[in-house]
Design a protein around this motif. Sequence first.
Motif, short mmCIF file in Angstrom:
data_model
loop_
_atom_site.label_atom_id
_atom_site.label_comp_id
_atom_site.label_asym_id
_atom_site.label_seq_id
_atom_site.Cartn_x
_atom_site.Cartn_y
_atom_site.Cartn_z
N VAL A 60 0.83 -1.21 0.00
CA VAL A 60 0.00 0.00 0.00
C VAL A 60 0.87 1.26 0.00
CG1 VAL A 60 -1.73 1.32 1.29
CG2 VAL A 60 -1.94 -1.16 1.09
N GLU A 61 1.92 1.25 0.82
CA GLU A 61 2.80 2.42 0.85
C GLU A 61 3.38 2.71 -0.53
OE1 GLU A 61 5.76 2.09 3.86
OE2 GLU A 61 4.31 2.04 5.51
N GLY A 67 0.85 6.94 -6.75
CA GLY A 67 -0.45 7.45 -7.19
C GLY A 67 -1.54 6.41 -7.09
N ALA A 68 -2.06 6.22 -5.88
CA ALA A 68 -3.09 5.20 -5.66
C ALA A 68 -4.45 5.71 -6.14
CB ALA A 68 -3.15 4.87 -4.17
N SER A 69 -5.38 4.77 -6.26
CA SER A 69 -6.73 5.12 -6.69
C SER A 69 -7.44 5.95 -5.63
CB SER A 69 -7.53 3.84 -6.96
OG SER A 69 -7.73 3.13 -5.74
N LYS A 70 -8.52 6.61 -6.03
CA LYS A 70 -9.27 7.45 -5.10
C LYS A 70 -9.85 6.64 -3.95
CE LYS A 70 -10.57 11.24 -8.18
NZ LYS A 70 -11.69 12.02 -8.78
N ILE A 71 -10.30 5.42 -4.24
CA ILE A 71 -10.89 4.60 -3.20
C ILE A 71 -9.84 4.17 -2.18
CG2 ILE A 71 -10.66 2.41 -4.47
CD1 ILE A 71 -13.35 1.59 -3.20
N THR A 72 -8.63 3.88 -2.67
CA THR A 72 -7.54 3.53 -1.75
C THR A 72 -7.20 4.72 -0.86
OG1 THR A 72 -6.58 1.97 -3.34
CG2 THR A 72 -5.14 2.75 -1.57
N PRO A 211 13.63 1.30 6.98
CA PRO A 211 13.12 0.84 5.68
C PRO A 211 12.00 -0.17 5.87
CG PRO A 211 15.24 -0.19 6.16
CD PRO A 211 15.01 0.84 7.22
N SER A 212 11.25 -0.41 4.82
CA SER A 212 10.05 -1.25 4.91
C SER A 212 10.35 -2.67 5.37
CB SER A 212 9.33 -1.28 3.56
OG SER A 212 10.20 -1.73 2.54
N LYS A 213 11.44 -3.26 4.87
CA LYS A 213 11.74 -4.65 5.24
C LYS A 213 12.04 -4.77 6.73
CE LYS A 213 13.30 -6.36 0.75
NZ LYS A 213 14.41 -6.99 -0.02
N ILE A 214 12.72 -3.79 7.30
CA ILE A 214 13.02 -3.79 8.73
C ILE A 214 11.73 -3.63 9.52
CG2 ILE A 214 14.07 -2.46 10.61
CD1 ILE A 214 16.08 -4.17 9.21
N ARG A 215 10.84 -2.78 9.05
CA ARG A 215 9.58 -2.56 9.76
C ARG A 215 8.69 -3.82 9.73
NH1 ARG A 215 6.60 1.64 7.20
NH2 ARG A 215 8.05 1.69 5.46
N VAL A 216 8.68 -4.50 8.60
CA VAL A 216 7.92 -5.75 8.50
C VAL A 216 8.49 -6.78 9.47
CG1 VAL A 216 7.47 -7.73 7.02
CG2 VAL A 216 7.09 -5.43 6.15
N ALA A 217 9.80 -6.92 9.47
CA ALA A 217 10.45 -7.89 10.36
C ALA A 217 10.24 -7.53 11.82
CB ALA A 217 11.95 -7.96 10.04
N SER A 218 10.29 -6.24 12.15
CA SER A 218 10.11 -5.82 13.55
C SER A 218 8.69 -6.07 14.03
CB SER A 218 10.46 -4.34 13.69
OG SER A 218 9.51 -3.51 13.06
N ALA A 343 -6.14 -2.96 1.74
CA ALA A 343 -5.35 -4.03 1.13
C ALA A 343 -6.07 -4.64 -0.07
CB ALA A 343 -5.04 -5.11 2.17
N LEU A 344 -7.39 -4.77 0.05
CA LEU A 344 -8.17 -5.35 -1.05
C LEU A 344 -8.10 -4.51 -2.32
CD1 LEU A 344 -11.36 -6.60 0.85
CD2 LEU A 344 -9.86 -8.02 -0.57
N THR A 345 -7.90 -3.21 -2.15
CA THR A 345 -7.90 -2.32 -3.33
C THR A 345 -6.58 -2.33 -4.08
OG1 THR A 345 -7.14 -0.37 -2.08
CG2 THR A 345 -9.53 -0.77 -2.16
N VAL A 346 -5.54 -2.93 -3.50
CA VAL A 346 -4.24 -2.87 -4.18
C VAL A 346 -3.70 -4.24 -4.57
CG1 VAL A 346 -3.60 -0.71 -3.01
CG2 VAL A 346 -2.94 -2.91 -2.01
N THR A 347 -4.48 -5.30 -4.33
CA THR A 347 -4.00 -6.64 -4.69
C THR A 347 -4.92 -7.27 -5.72
OG1 THR A 347 -3.32 -8.80 -3.84
CG2 THR A 347 -5.26 -7.81 -2.83
N SER A 348 -4.32 -8.04 -6.60
CA SER A 348 -5.11 -8.77 -7.60
C SER A 348 -5.03 -10.28 -7.35
CB SER A 348 -4.59 -8.45 -9.01
OG SER A 348 -3.21 -8.78 -9.11
N ASN A 349 -4.27 -10.68 -6.33
CA ASN A 349 -4.11 -12.09 -6.00
C ASN A 349 -5.39 -12.62 -5.36
OD1 ASN A 349 -3.39 -14.36 -4.02
ND2 ASN A 349 -1.52 -14.21 -5.25
N ILE A 350 -5.98 -13.67 -5.94
CA ILE A 350 -7.26 -14.19 -5.44
C ILE A 350 -7.12 -14.73 -4.02
CG2 ILE A 350 -9.07 -15.91 -5.81
CD1 ILE A 350 -9.07 -13.64 -7.82
#
Length: 374
Positions: A60-61, A67-72, A211-218, A343-350
Amino acid sequence: MRQLISATTTPLASIFGSGFLVIVPILAGAVGEFSVFAMAAICLLAFLVGEVIRHNILSVELALQNGASKITLSLERLSDVALIVAYVISVCLYLHILSAFVLAGLDIESHFADDMLTTCVIVFITLIGLTKGLQPLEKLEKWALYVTLAIIIVLCAAFAYYDGSLLSGGKSFQMPQTNAYSNWQILTILAGTLIVVQGFETSRYLGASYPSKIRVASSRLSQIIATVVYLSFVALTLPAVHLLNGVYNDNSLIELVGYTAALLVAPLILAATLSQFSAAVADTLAAAGNLNELSNKKVPEKLAYLLIGMAAVALTWTVDTFTVLALASRAFALYYFLQCLVALTVTSNIGLKLFFTLMACILAFITLFAVPVG
């Protein structure tokens, strides 16, 4: 590794600031001998919600930057509003718990005294924010975490000794008394404990430092550590809970420690005071920062401190600790629900869409139906 440990401090401090002091009496009153299983279910749900937040850190970040969609954008903005409300309620919760433990140490049992002390601490934090700013008090967070972890470890050792003495004396464990709740009531009470394991989402808002990877791991590491500690604490404490004779209050842990290891009562009160005050300061800062950003700087930080303080005081005189806890759980559940929609607005994975939808349904249930114990 050093950066990961540093980044883990904030979410871990937030998680332990959210309710290890009250979780044992809540679970004992709701499910009794099944408290450990209930705690495991709560931690599992929190971990799955954490996966949503961690997905949003990575996906999402990036979408927002490109430039995310308006709904996001709209859902993200709405979730920020929900988070501010949740932070305000949690400030009230932390200071209610602080007051309950301090007053219990002074042998004062009074709802009026509890509300008055809570109000005084809120006013103190607000005045510090208005005059000097709260940023210097952020340093308390690290020390509060160290003290809290230390007292939890010591308490676990004390309860383990108590449990071992029962077994060595040939006695069997006596499980705590539970209140007569229906399955629906138990489910809604447990739903109201989500705040106890809340805090992992703070990693998402440390982008300026890590950075994002450190934040995810933390975020993930903080939840793993918290799960191990919570499950150990509840399991070791449970055999002693019957000493409360079925009477469960927000400061019951003090009474329980007094029965099993009286010398630890004072350190417990110190840990409670430090951890809850630190958590309240952290959430006041977070709420003020979010409000300032959400208003495009139209609400300056000092005005935000005043508004947050006024709202927290109003809430203090309206509800008790367990009710505030359930309200905080509902508020954070709403925030997590909106993050699932983002999250639903930015993923296409079923597969991910199905997972986010399932989590959204669970969180909507908590938002609508969570209730306090008692």
